[in-house]
Design a protein around this motif. Structure first.
Motif, mmCIF file in Angstrom:
data_model
loop_
_atom_site.group_PDB
_atom_site.id
_atom_site.type_symbol
_atom_site.label_atom_id
_atom_site.label_comp_id
_atom_site.label_asym_id
_atom_site.label_seq_id
_atom_site.Cartn_x
_atom_site.Cartn_y
_atom_site.Cartn_z
ATOM 1 N N ASP A 5 -17.742 -28.372 28.739
ATOM 2 C CA ASP A 5 -18.349 -29.429 29.540
ATOM 3 C C ASP A 5 -17.319 -30.495 29.909
ATOM 4 N N ALA A 6 -16.438 -30.802 28.962
ATOM 5 C CA ALA A 6 -15.390 -31.795 29.226
ATOM 6 C C ALA A 6 -14.450 -31.297 30.327
ATOM 7 N N LEU A 7 -14.150 -30.004 30.308
ATOM 8 C CA LEU A 7 -13.303 -29.428 31.352
ATOM 9 C C LEU A 7 -14.006 -29.463 32.713
ATOM 10 N N LEU A 8 -15.298 -29.199 32.731
ATOM 11 C CA LEU A 8 -16.048 -29.275 33.978
ATOM 12 C C LEU A 8 -16.029 -30.697 34.542
ATOM 13 N N ASP A 9 -16.278 -31.673 33.684
ATOM 14 C CA ASP A 9 -16.276 -33.064 34.134
ATOM 15 C C ASP A 9 -14.887 -33.476 34.608
ATOM 16 N N ALA A 10 -13.864 -33.034 33.880
ATOM 17 C CA ALA A 10 -12.486 -33.347 34.267
ATOM 18 C C ALA A 10 -12.144 -32.693 35.595
ATOM 19 N N ALA A 11 -12.583 -31.457 35.771
ATOM 20 C CA ALA A 11 -12.318 -30.748 37.027
ATOM 21 C C ALA A 11 -12.959 -31.473 38.201
ATOM 22 N N GLN A 12 -14.161 -31.972 38.005
ATOM 23 C CA GLN A 12 -14.814 -32.695 39.097
ATOM 24 C C GLN A 12 -14.006 -33.929 39.482
ATOM 25 N N ARG A 13 -13.512 -34.672 38.487
ATOM 26 C CA ARG A 13 -12.717 -35.859 38.794
ATOM 27 C C ARG A 13 -11.427 -35.490 39.535
ATOM 28 N N VAL A 14 -10.804 -34.398 39.117
ATOM 29 C CA VAL A 14 -9.560 -33.969 39.762
ATOM 30 C C VAL A 14 -9.828 -33.513 41.193
ATOM 31 N N PHE A 15 -10.867 -32.706 41.380
ATOM 32 C CA PHE A 15 -11.198 -32.247 42.736
ATOM 33 C C PHE A 15 -11.522 -33.434 43.642
ATOM 34 N N ARG B 131 -4.728 -28.691 40.537
ATOM 35 C CA ARG B 131 -4.036 -27.707 39.717
ATOM 36 C C ARG B 131 -4.684 -27.626 38.334
ATOM 37 N N VAL B 132 -4.607 -26.441 37.755
ATOM 38 C CA VAL B 132 -5.197 -26.240 36.435
ATOM 39 C C VAL B 132 -4.595 -27.200 35.420
ATOM 40 N N GLU B 133 -3.275 -27.430 35.487
ATOM 41 C CA GLU B 133 -2.652 -28.332 34.517
ATOM 42 C C GLU B 133 -3.180 -29.760 34.656
ATOM 43 N N GLN B 134 -3.545 -30.154 35.876
ATOM 44 C CA GLN B 134 -4.149 -31.470 36.059
ATOM 45 C C GLN B 134 -5.510 -31.546 35.374
ATOM 46 N N ILE B 135 -6.291 -30.491 35.536
ATOM 47 C CA ILE B 135 -7.625 -30.458 34.933
ATOM 48 C C ILE B 135 -7.527 -30.508 33.411
ATOM 49 N N ALA B 136 -6.624 -29.687 32.858
ATOM 50 C CA ALA B 136 -6.435 -29.686 31.403
ATOM 51 C C ALA B 136 -5.986 -31.062 30.914
ATOM 52 N N GLY B 137 -5.050 -31.661 31.627
ATOM 53 C CA GLY B 137 -4.570 -32.980 31.232
ATOM 54 C C GLY B 137 -5.661 -34.032 31.309
ATOM 55 N N TYR C 261 -2.958 -26.769 28.166
ATOM 56 C CA TYR C 261 -3.081 -25.945 29.364
ATOM 57 C C TYR C 261 -3.806 -24.636 29.064
ATOM 58 N N GLY C 262 -3.370 -23.945 28.001
ATOM 59 C CA GLY C 262 -3.956 -22.647 27.678
ATOM 60 C C GLY C 262 -5.420 -22.718 27.306
ATOM 61 N N THR C 263 -5.873 -23.882 26.835
ATOM 62 C CA THR C 263 -7.278 -24.039 26.456
ATOM 63 C C THR C 263 -8.190 -23.830 27.656
ATOM 64 N N PHE C 264 -7.723 -24.214 28.813
ATOM 65 C CA PHE C 264 -8.526 -24.042 30.030
ATOM 66 C C PHE C 264 -8.968 -22.598 30.185
ATOM 67 N N TYR C 265 -8.047 -21.663 29.916
ATOM 68 C CA TYR C 265 -8.318 -20.251 30.156
ATOM 69 C C TYR C 265 -9.210 -19.616 29.091
#
Length: 213
Positions: free
Chosen positions: A27-37, A46-52, A58-62
């Motif tokens: 859920d935290a990754l989803l919320d972070a992805a929304q902010r990045v997008f 970028r995936v590294e932005q979302i993870a950060g 970085y690998g946790t994303f996958y």
């Protein structure tokens, strides 16, 4: 910025198999992805932005998502579910009152999610998968609206000459595009004037009179 591991999981764990902690991370990754997008846009995200942004490696994303496209698809589905969800209206509401309540609920949800709605609409113009996803969710709304119109026709409240599906499509397109131009493109407009006008035009299109209010 840390680089991606050489061997990242190709198939994320199913959501139903995740622990409470795993679900929280997802859920935290989803919320972070929304902010990045919303800040970078789909193409530059970028995936590294979302993870950060989520505060994970970085690998946790996958462990949870296959790609940037995968997480965007999840966000899009979550967005459409919220925007197109309908509250059960009181049974004593007239068709006109239900239509107005539905329009206002959609407006409120659209306004809360205007940034993501803009990105989804943009991505749907060049990505076939997301164009199909957008079409499928819009079709659900049209199906629901056309079913209501048929029911009101059976009760003699809406003109029988109207094609329920075409009427639902036209009304949906009118409301959608008006909100897009206003809330995304920034067209100047008075809130109550816009909403009242959309309500009146939808009521007029169906032939609902003031008595149904």
């Amino acid at each position: 910025m840390a680089k991606a591991p050489v061997n990242t999981p190709s198939v994320p764990a199913p959501v139903e198999s995740l622990s409470a902690r795993g679900r929280a991370t997802r859920d935290a990754l989803l919320d972070a992805a929304q902010r990045v997008f919303e800040s970078a846009g789909f193409l530059d995200a970028r995936v590294e932005q979302i993870a950060g942004e989520a505060g994970v490696a970085y690998g946790t994303f996958y462990r949870y998502f296959e790609s940037k496209e995968h997480v965007f698809r999840e966000l899009s589905t979550r967005l459409f579910t919220e925007v197109h969800s309908r509250e059960p209206w009181a049974t004593d509401l007239s068709p006109a009152q239900r239509l107005i309540a539905s329009n206002r609920a959609y407006y409120q949800a659209y306004r809360r999610n205007a940034k993501m709605m803009a990105i989804v609409e943009q991505v749907a113009t060049f990505n076939e998968e997301f164009r199909t996803l957008r079409h499928d969710h819009r079709s659900q709304v049209v199906d629901r609206t056309s079913a209501a119109i048929r029911h009101w026709q059976d009760e003699g409240l809406v003109r029988a000459s109207l094609d329920p599906v075409m009427a639902a499509r036209a009304m949906s397109a009118m409301v959608d595009h008006t909100l897009y131009l206003w809330l995304v493109q920034g067209d100047a407009a008075d809130e109550e004037a816009v909403l009242d006008t959309l309500d009146e035009m939808c009521l007029g299109a169906l032939g609902l009179t003031g008595d149904e209010r």
